[in-house]
Design a protein around this motif. Sequence first.
Motif, PDB file in Angstrom:
ATOM      1  N   THR A 102       1.020  -1.129  -0.185  1.00  0.00           N
ATOM      2  CA  THR A 102       0.224   0.213   0.382  1.00  0.00           C
ATOM      3  C   THR A 102       0.785   0.828  -0.073  1.00  0.00           C
ATOM      4  O   THR A 102       1.834   1.393   0.388  1.00  0.00           O
ATOM      5  CB  THR A 102      -0.780  -0.035   1.160  1.00  0.00           C
ATOM      6  N   ASP A 129      -0.856  -5.193  -7.973  1.00  0.00           N
ATOM      7  CA  ASP A 129      -1.773  -5.559  -7.476  1.00  0.00           C
ATOM      8  C   ASP A 129      -1.616  -5.176  -6.183  1.00  0.00           C
ATOM      9  O   ASP A 129      -3.149  -5.103  -5.014  1.00  0.00           O
ATOM     10  CB  ASP A 129      -2.524  -7.179  -7.497  1.00  0.00           C
ATOM     11  N   LYS A 131      -2.245  -0.999  -3.417  1.00  0.00           N
ATOM     12  CA  LYS A 131      -3.163  -0.317  -3.217  1.00  0.00           C
ATOM     13  C   LYS A 131      -2.255   1.087  -3.220  1.00  0.00           C
ATOM     14  O   LYS A 131      -1.534   1.453  -2.220  1.00  0.00           O
ATOM     15  CB  LYS A 131      -4.152  -0.322  -2.302  1.00  0.00           C
ATOM     16  N   ARG A 195      -5.090   0.982  -8.304  1.00  0.00           N
ATOM     17  CA  ARG A 195      -4.476  -0.499  -7.917  1.00  0.00           C
ATOM     18  C   ARG A 195      -3.482  -0.144  -9.160  1.00  0.00           C
ATOM     19  O   ARG A 195      -3.810   0.156  -9.843  1.00  0.00           O
ATOM     20  CB  ARG A 195      -5.634  -1.094  -8.294  1.00  0.00           C
ATOM     21  N   GLU A 197      -1.870  -3.252 -12.181  1.00  0.00           N
ATOM     22  CA  GLU A 197      -2.083  -3.878 -12.413  1.00  0.00           C
ATOM     23  C   GLU A 197      -0.719  -4.488 -13.156  1.00  0.00           C
ATOM     24  O   GLU A 197       0.203  -4.117 -13.259  1.00  0.00           O
ATOM     25  CB  GLU A 197      -3.290  -3.629 -13.551  1.00  0.00           C
TER      26      GLU A 197
END
Length: 197
Positions: A102, A129, A131, A195, A197
Amino acid sequence: MTRYDFIANIYDTLLYPLEKSTMNDFRKNFVPKIEGYTLDLAVGTGHNIEYYPPNSHVVLIDKSIEMLKIAKEKSKKRNDLNLEFVHSSVEDLSFDDNTFDTILSIDVFCSVKNPYESMKNVKRVLKHDGKGIFVEHGLTGQLLKDIVLYLTNILTYPTVGSSMIRKPLEYIQYAGFNLLEYGHLKNSFYYFIVRKE
């Protein structure tokens, strides 16, 4: 030394009205959303620390050594956290690619030099993936409000390095994040949950 080193000891006093009326509510709402190994950008004097979830592992960075010293003192009130304090700017992150689960940014990109490239660098150190949680202020798209922001910027940018006329959504899109949530909070503040990816 940075300009923030010189005002570190009075920073909380100067910002108290804004913290009480606005920022504290944002922190209560968004800081507890961090998960896993977290990078907290430009932490200043450490207002986010009291809202980290128990047992959080957080790297706190700031370009002001004096601000970090105050944040470290505040952290002593929490013995349930794993905290690392690193002297670093957002513009010059020295972490490896794909390091953090994160990334937390509250009221940061108003004072970052070259925010487009800095946001790309932030994305670089976030895991796939991972945040991102951004609470930022900037232009609203409403003429009268934005005129006020431009006028305010004449004072804030030269004195404390805070631009009132930034475009945080553009930086997020430029970096290529996947925008999960986006909304208006209060005044010229917005939140973005993204996010990688």
